[in-house]
Design an enzyme around this catalytic site. Sequence first.
Site, PDB file in Angstrom:
ATOM      1  N   GLY A 177       0.833  -1.199   0.000  1.00 34.70           N
ATOM      2  CA  GLY A 177       0.000   0.000   0.000  1.00 34.70           C
ATOM      3  C   GLY A 177       0.864   1.243   0.000  1.00 34.70           C
ATOM      4  O   GLY A 177       2.092   1.174   0.095  1.00 34.70           O
ATOM      5  N   GLY A 196       4.875   7.820   2.281  1.00 38.32           N
ATOM      6  CA  GLY A 196       5.692   6.692   1.847  1.00 38.32           C
ATOM      7  C   GLY A 196       4.860   5.508   1.411  1.00 38.32           C
ATOM      8  O   GLY A 196       3.627   5.532   1.495  1.00 38.32           O
ATOM      9  N   SER A 197       5.534   4.480   0.938  1.00 35.00           N
ATOM     10  CA  SER A 197       4.887   3.249   0.497  1.00 35.00           C
ATOM     11  C   SER A 197       5.347   2.092   1.376  1.00 35.00           C
ATOM     12  O   SER A 197       6.470   2.087   1.868  1.00 35.00           O
ATOM     13  CB  SER A 197       5.225   2.953  -0.968  1.00 35.00           C
ATOM     14  OG  SER A 197       4.699   3.952  -1.823  1.00 35.00           O
ATOM     15  N   ASP A 242      -5.924   9.316  13.600  1.00 38.46           N
ATOM     16  CA  ASP A 242      -6.131   8.766  12.259  1.00 38.46           C
ATOM     17  C   ASP A 242      -6.796   7.390  12.304  1.00 38.46           C
ATOM     18  O   ASP A 242      -6.505   6.530  11.469  1.00 38.46           O
ATOM     19  CB  ASP A 242      -4.786   8.673  11.516  1.00 38.46           C
ATOM     20  CG  ASP A 242      -4.966   8.626   9.996  1.00 38.46           C
ATOM     21  OD1 ASP A 242      -6.050   9.014   9.511  1.00 38.46           O
ATOM     22  OD2 ASP A 242      -4.024   8.210   9.297  1.00 38.46           O
TER      23      ASP A 242
END
Length: 412
Positions: free
Chosen positions: A65, A70-71, A184
């Site tokens: 993802g 970032g990834s 979050d």
Amino acid sequence: MQQCVDELSDDVDALSFESSSTGTDLKPHTAPSGDPRWDAIRRGHDQSLAAAFAIGDFRFLRRLGSGDIGSVYLAELKCASGCLFAAKVMDKEELASRNKEGRAGVEREILELLDHPFLPTLYATVDSPRWSCLLTEFCPGGDLHVLRQRQPLKRFDEAAVRFYASEVVAALEYLHMMGIVYRDLKPENVLIRSDGHIMLTDFDLSLRCHTFASTTSTGYNLHAAFANSSCILPNCIVPAVSCFQYPRSKHRRRRRDRLCSGGAMVEIVAEPVEARSMSFVGTHEYLAPEIVAGEGHGNAVDWWTLGVFMFELWYGVTPFKGGDHDLTLANIVARALEFPKEPAVTTPAKDLMTQLMAKDPTKRLGSATGATAIKRHPFFAGVNWALLRCTAPPFLPGAADFDIDAASVEYY
């Protein structure tokens, strides 16, 4: 993905992994003993005789993802076939160009602090002139958003909602006690571990306050002071102190008389109930009204998002979603909470969500006494909070979730 991993491979000589096991002997939930990932890292060090891992010691199997900073890639340590990690890779040049270095730094600092069964373990970190990487646990069950999509009618039943919500409450309580406001929470950030229990992820939007405890002469921790914080206001970490009446018992009477005034027990809630930030952060459908209004916010925003989170697990939609972002934000501030007619939801569940999604944060359940008040709500009656990890999960990742077919995966 190909370009990113190629660039990582080009930077082999400059890039090395460092173990994050320092201090784990003091962290019973994330200690190296019994964790195959720690064992693999230790074997890798023993075989290479190097002080740190190089990027070439890992295979990047596929991208899991991507996020704002970032990834995340599925990574395997070459010397321990089948030992998988989730590697969050961040491009420092891109972070600098977008003024995101602070968020990446906060996430790393928080991960280094955590020691909780429903939160990530940081196994290694990496820094080079170009890249920054965080190596954590790979969760084969995916996230709750994907899992919800697989359910009949794309929603969970009451038992599943209670299970996932209770573990989220325990994780948020721990974060708050560490002076961290998560900010979050959403199904996409709740991962399913191999044992079916949850793990919260993504802490780059979190608010971290540095605290130290102060103890009274009787030995009871009554307040925490604030130092070196990123919060808006000084002295923003002040645990709530509340009183409640215990049932009379001759076994409790002496201790009650020593600690209480008027027969009420003083209860310490070590959570940042007075933390304040003016930042506009989060996912639109999950934003609390005080964030939308720019009034400043604290830990109560996490309890708002818990209400939205439960609503979405139950109904398959969020409660204030509009046709676009602007309408969604307007609904959050002004529209009353309404429950769909289907599916049928019990009265205690509706009451809990209603109290969690109170527009006024001072009236929101959990705003004054944190997770303590939420745990006592009738919806959670029967939950054994001390033994959550012993509760059978409603879903276990299957063999297909664990299997990484080498023939169909690109290696880099």
